[in-house]
Design a protein around this motif. Structure first.
Motif, mmCIF file in Angstrom:
data_model
loop_
_atom_site.group_PDB
_atom_site.id
_atom_site.type_symbol
_atom_site.label_atom_id
_atom_site.label_comp_id
_atom_site.label_asym_id
_atom_site.label_seq_id
_atom_site.Cartn_x
_atom_site.Cartn_y
_atom_site.Cartn_z
ATOM 1 N N ARG A 247 56.520 83.618 100.914
ATOM 2 C CA ARG A 247 56.921 84.728 100.046
ATOM 3 C C ARG A 247 55.741 85.644 99.731
ATOM 4 O O ARG A 247 55.828 86.482 98.827
ATOM 5 N N ILE A 248 54.633 85.465 100.456
ATOM 6 C CA ILE A 248 53.452 86.300 100.258
ATOM 7 C C ILE A 248 53.263 87.184 101.485
ATOM 8 O O ILE A 248 53.030 86.688 102.591
ATOM 9 N N GLU A 249 53.383 88.493 101.311
ATOM 10 C CA GLU A 249 53.158 89.452 102.383
ATOM 11 C C GLU A 249 51.691 89.881 102.364
ATOM 12 O O GLU A 249 51.132 90.134 101.295
ATOM 13 N N ILE A 250 51.074 89.989 103.549
ATOM 14 C CA ILE A 250 49.703 90.485 103.636
ATOM 15 C C ILE A 250 49.639 91.577 104.692
ATOM 16 O O ILE A 250 50.089 91.396 105.824
ATOM 17 N N THR A 251 49.072 92.713 104.324
ATOM 18 C CA THR A 251 48.944 93.823 105.250
ATOM 19 C C THR A 251 47.941 93.519 106.348
ATOM 20 O O THR A 251 47.087 92.628 106.218
ATOM 21 N N GLY A 252 48.004 94.283 107.425
ATOM 22 C CA GLY A 252 46.980 94.249 108.462
ATOM 23 C C GLY A 252 46.015 95.409 108.372
ATOM 24 O O GLY A 252 45.077 95.504 109.160
ATOM 25 N N TYR A 253 46.221 96.312 107.404
ATOM 26 C CA TYR A 253 45.382 97.507 107.283
ATOM 27 C C TYR A 253 44.044 97.204 106.616
ATOM 28 O O TYR A 253 43.991 96.549 105.575
ATOM 29 N N CYS A 254 42.961 97.707 107.189
ATOM 30 C CA CYS A 254 41.642 97.733 106.550
ATOM 31 C C CYS A 254 41.332 99.174 106.176
ATOM 32 O O CYS A 254 41.377 100.072 107.030
ATOM 33 N N THR A 255 41.037 99.418 104.909
ATOM 34 C CA THR A 255 40.779 100.785 104.455
ATOM 35 C C THR A 255 39.515 101.376 105.080
ATOM 36 O O THR A 255 39.445 102.577 105.345
ATOM 37 N N SER A 256 38.526 100.534 105.341
ATOM 38 C CA SER A 256 37.283 101.019 105.940
ATOM 39 C C SER A 256 37.458 101.377 107.412
ATOM 40 O O SER A 256 36.826 102.312 107.909
ATOM 41 N N CYS A 257 38.302 100.647 108.111
ATOM 42 C CA CYS A 257 38.562 100.937 109.529
ATOM 43 C C CYS A 257 39.433 102.172 109.714
ATOM 44 O O CYS A 257 39.432 102.762 110.801
ATOM 45 N N HIS A 258 40.199 102.534 108.681
ATOM 46 C CA HIS A 258 41.216 103.587 108.841
ATOM 47 C C HIS A 258 41.018 104.699 107.809
ATOM 48 O O HIS A 258 41.915 105.000 107.016
ATOM 49 N N THR A 259 39.829 105.319 107.828
ATOM 50 C CA THR A 259 39.590 106.409 106.875
ATOM 51 C C THR A 259 40.364 107.674 107.247
ATOM 52 O O THR A 259 40.358 108.646 106.490
ATOM 53 N N ASP A 260 41.025 107.672 108.400
ATOM 54 C CA ASP A 260 41.968 108.753 108.693
ATOM 55 C C ASP A 260 43.204 108.639 107.815
ATOM 56 O O ASP A 260 43.883 109.637 107.540
ATOM 57 N N LEU A 261 43.480 107.425 107.334
ATOM 58 C CA LEU A 261 44.695 107.166 106.566
ATOM 59 C C LEU A 261 44.420 106.821 105.108
ATOM 60 O O LEU A 261 45.234 107.119 104.230
ATOM 61 N N PHE A 262 43.250 106.205 104.846
ATOM 62 C CA PHE A 262 42.932 105.717 103.507
ATOM 63 C C PHE A 262 41.556 106.195 103.047
ATOM 64 O O PHE A 262 40.675 106.471 103.866
ATOM 65 N N PHE A 263 41.371 106.244 101.737
ATOM 66 C CA PHE A 263 40.049 106.409 101.153
ATOM 67 C C PHE A 263 39.303 105.076 101.230
ATOM 68 O O PHE A 263 39.900 104.016 101.045
ATOM 69 N N SER A 264 37.981 105.135 101.476
ATOM 70 C CA SER A 264 37.156 103.931 101.478
ATOM 71 C C SER A 264 35.860 104.227 100.736
ATOM 72 O O SER A 264 35.018 105.001 101.218
ATOM 73 N N HIS A 265 35.702 103.628 99.566
ATOM 74 C CA HIS A 265 34.516 103.850 98.749
ATOM 75 C C HIS A 265 33.258 103.468 99.524
ATOM 76 O O HIS A 265 32.258 104.197 99.510
ATOM 77 N N ARG A 266 33.289 102.345 100.212
ATOM 78 C CA ARG A 266 32.098 101.896 100.935
ATOM 79 C C ARG A 266 31.839 102.748 102.170
ATOM 80 O O ARG A 266 30.714 103.199 102.405
ATOM 81 N N LYS A 267 32.832 102.977 102.987
ATOM 82 C CA LYS A 267 32.654 103.715 104.240
ATOM 83 C C LYS A 267 32.227 105.154 103.973
ATOM 84 O O LYS A 267 31.437 105.735 104.739
ATOM 85 N N GLU A 268 32.711 105.738 102.876
ATOM 86 C CA GLU A 268 32.445 107.141 102.587
ATOM 87 C C GLU A 268 31.335 107.343 101.558
ATOM 88 O O GLU A 268 31.211 108.423 100.970
ATOM 89 N N GLY A 269 30.541 106.307 101.324
ATOM 90 C CA GLY A 269 29.370 106.441 100.484
ATOM 91 C C GLY A 269 29.656 106.694 99.015
ATOM 92 O O GLY A 269 28.827 107.274 98.305
ATOM 93 N N GLY A 270 30.818 106.261 98.548
ATOM 94 C CA GLY A 270 31.139 106.351 97.126
ATOM 95 C C GLY A 270 31.745 107.667 96.689
ATOM 96 O O GLY A 270 32.254 107.773 95.572
#
Length: 288
Positions: A247-270
């Motif tokens: 009953r636990i769903e886990i995504t396969g998305y990594c925000t750092s790998c996909h900055t085209d789709l997500f914000f990433s504090h670490r990848k984008e230097g804060g």
């Protein structure tokens, strides 16, 4: 990162009319038509660089009027009026807020009137859109279909170590009578173990937090550094709290790998925006 249920990606663009780009927990929404739950991307808003474009947070230096416009779009995509938007001032802790009708709309236009110092929110009230903000930290969703109760939590490494996941489950059990074995949970897009390098200080805290931490990190190529899997860590915390693994769903998305789709504090230097996670009970289908 493998999905605990070993099925397809739980977060997906749905066939819904919306002018911003959001991901829905489609299976949950199909099983529970009284529920709305999802996660924004960075696309489809009005914010300018470096927050371009669907930044939903007021604390990152973006123009407040642009944030409000993005939140209005997100609320509409979720199926709610903007007045339903309700959020807390997150502090990387593990305190859980019980949201009542009186809290509806808290923080929607100003940080000053947000619910103070909470990283988890729970409610049984329809018409309240629980929201939280992310740019690498782990978003967590909880639903109790028996009591029609919901929860959301923000889990950075500090909140994860402090067990914000387990404390959200426990709060729903004690306040609403939720049976964890009947609940469901979801772990959303965050920085993955592929990209999340941490030092001895963080790993020492993870180790000190308990026995489930042993397989959630591996040594990095640099001595004294480790690759930490916060999604897996939180899934283990959720399971320890009593929610069944299937009953636990886990995504396969990594925000750092996909900055085209997500914000990433670490990848984008804060210097970047924040996605919003939401969960809400629809007012128009509260019976049956």
């Amino acid at each position: 990162m493998a999905n605990t249920r070993m099925n397809s990606e739980p977060f997906a663009h749905g066939e819904r009319n919306t002018d911003c780009s959001v991901l829905f927990l489609n299976e949950w929404m199909e099983r529970f038509p009284w529920l709305s739950a999802g996660f924004t991307t960075r696309r489809g808003g009005v914010s300018r660089e470096p927050w371009n474009t669907l930044n939903c947070a007021l604390h990152v230096g973006d123009a407040p009027e642009d944030v409000a416009a993005n939140r209005i779009r997100t609320a509409s995509a979720a199926g709610f009026e903007f007045d339903a938007w309700t959020c807390a001032e997150q502090v990387h802790g593990s305190d859980i807020g019980i949201v009542t009708k009186e809290h509806r709309g808290a923080g929607k236009m100003s940080r000053e009137d947000a619910i103070a110092a909470k990283d988890g929110l729970i409610t049984k009230e329809p018409g309240i859109m629980l929201t939280a903000f992310f740019a690498d930290c782990v978003p967590l969703w909880f639903v109790d279909p028996d009591h029609r109760a919901i929860g959301i939590a923000h889990a950075g490494w500090r909140g994860s170590v402090a067990d914000v996941a387990g404390k959200t489950v426990e709060a729903m059990r004690s306040i609403f009578g939720s049976d964890p074995s009947r609940m469901a949970a979801a772990v959303g897009p965050s920085i993955g173990s592929c990209c999340y390098e941490v030092d001895d200080y963080v790993i020492d805290q993870v180790k000190a937090a308990g026995e489930i931490s042993g397989d959630v990190f591996v040594p990095a190529s640099v001595p004294g550094k480790y690759m930490l899997n916060l999604s897996k860590y939180n899934a283990k915390k959720i399971a320890k709290a009593g929610i069944l693994a299937n009953r636990i769903e886990i995504t396969g998305y990594c925000t750092s790998c996909h900055t085209d789709l997500f914000f990433s504090h670490r990848k984008e230097g804060g210097k970047t925006g924040r996605m919003a996670a939401w969960i809400a009970i629809r007012e128009e289908v509260t019976s049956g």
